[in-house]
Design a protein around this motif. Structure first.
Motif, short mmCIF file in Angstrom:
data_model
loop_
_atom_site.label_atom_id
_atom_site.label_comp_id
_atom_site.label_asym_id
_atom_site.label_seq_id
_atom_site.Cartn_x
_atom_site.Cartn_y
_atom_site.Cartn_z
N GLN A 28 0.83 -1.20 0.00
CA GLN A 28 0.00 0.00 0.00
C GLN A 28 0.86 1.26 0.00
N ILE A 29 1.92 1.28 0.79
CA ILE A 29 2.78 2.46 0.81
C ILE A 29 3.49 2.63 -0.53
N GLU A 34 3.85 5.82 -5.50
CA GLU A 34 3.71 5.96 -6.95
C GLU A 34 2.61 6.97 -7.29
N HIS A 35 1.54 6.95 -6.52
CA HIS A 35 0.45 7.91 -6.73
C HIS A 35 0.95 9.34 -6.46
N MET A 36 1.80 9.50 -5.44
CA MET A 36 2.39 10.82 -5.15
C MET A 36 3.22 11.31 -6.33
N LYS A 37 3.95 10.40 -6.96
CA LYS A 37 4.77 10.76 -8.12
C LYS A 37 3.88 11.33 -9.23
N SER A 117 -3.12 7.13 5.71
CA SER A 117 -2.65 6.24 6.78
C SER A 117 -1.42 5.44 6.36
N SER A 118 -1.35 5.01 5.11
CA SER A 118 -0.19 4.22 4.71
C SER A 118 1.08 5.08 4.68
N LEU A 119 1.00 6.30 4.15
CA LEU A 119 2.19 7.17 4.12
C LEU A 119 2.59 7.58 5.54
N MET A 120 1.60 7.80 6.40
CA MET A 120 1.91 8.20 7.77
C MET A 120 2.41 7.03 8.61
N SER A 121 2.18 5.79 8.16
CA SER A 121 2.68 4.64 8.92
C SER A 121 4.21 4.64 8.96
#
Length: 175
Positions: A28-29, A34-37, A117-121
């Motif tokens: 998920q992260i 990749e979505h952030m890119k 939540s995945s990026l903040m994990s």
């Protein structure tokens, strides 16, 4: 014989631990990174379209980009002027775009990943990776991890609580 038996027990125990240990699922992260890119590329593309249409970077913000029809039709912009915040479809990340008053050849983006939540994990890793790979390398910009808010008039600031793991950072992109 006791040494041999102890060695076999140790090897079996090591294999049991090796095969049964818990591995976190990082898929998920990875997908969110990749979505952030893609989102960084989109935001920079919106700015490029605005600049290529003959507009001045000293007036740029998401409200203006929305009014000019540059943003995606399903992008959500809340607020006005330099306080306008944009969210792209299928994302919990918010973006705030303002002109860089100190340099007319650049713009600044406050990126807020706190609702992901995945990026903040793995927030320290996420901020560092996004800033380094997408802001610095892909957009030839710089990033500030301790900046965490916009003062409403001139610039993004560190209100005293900014850290490299709070999910908020600024990307300065030079054109």
């Amino acid at each position: 014989m006791a040494y041999f038996l102890a060695s076999i027990i140790s090897i079996v125990a090591a294999f049991m631990i090796l095969f049964t240990r818990y591995e976190a699922d990082d898929s998920q992260i990875k997908a969110d990174l990749e979505h952030m890119k893609v989102m960084f590329s989109m935001v920079d593309g919106f700015v490029n379209t605005y600049i290529n249409s003959g507009e001045n970077m000293q007036d740029i913000n998401f409200e203006i980009l929305e009014d000019r029809g540059i943003l995606l039709s399903n992008a959500t912009v809340v607020g006005a002027g330099n306080s306008a915040v944009m969210t792209l479809p299928n994302s919990n990340v918010t973006w705030q775009l303002i002109p860089n008053k100190n340099d007319a050849t650049s713009y600044k983006i406050l990126v807020d990943i706190t609702r992901s939540s995945s990026l903040m994990s793995k927030s320290v890793f996420s901020e560092s990776f996004i800033g380094r790979e997408y802001c610095q390398k892909a957009l030839f910009g710089s990033f500030e991890t301790n900046t965490n808010s916009y003062n409403g008039t001139d610039d993004f600031v560190n209100s005293g609580g900014g850290t490299n793991s709070d999910g908020l950072f600024v990307c300065v992109v030079f054109k």
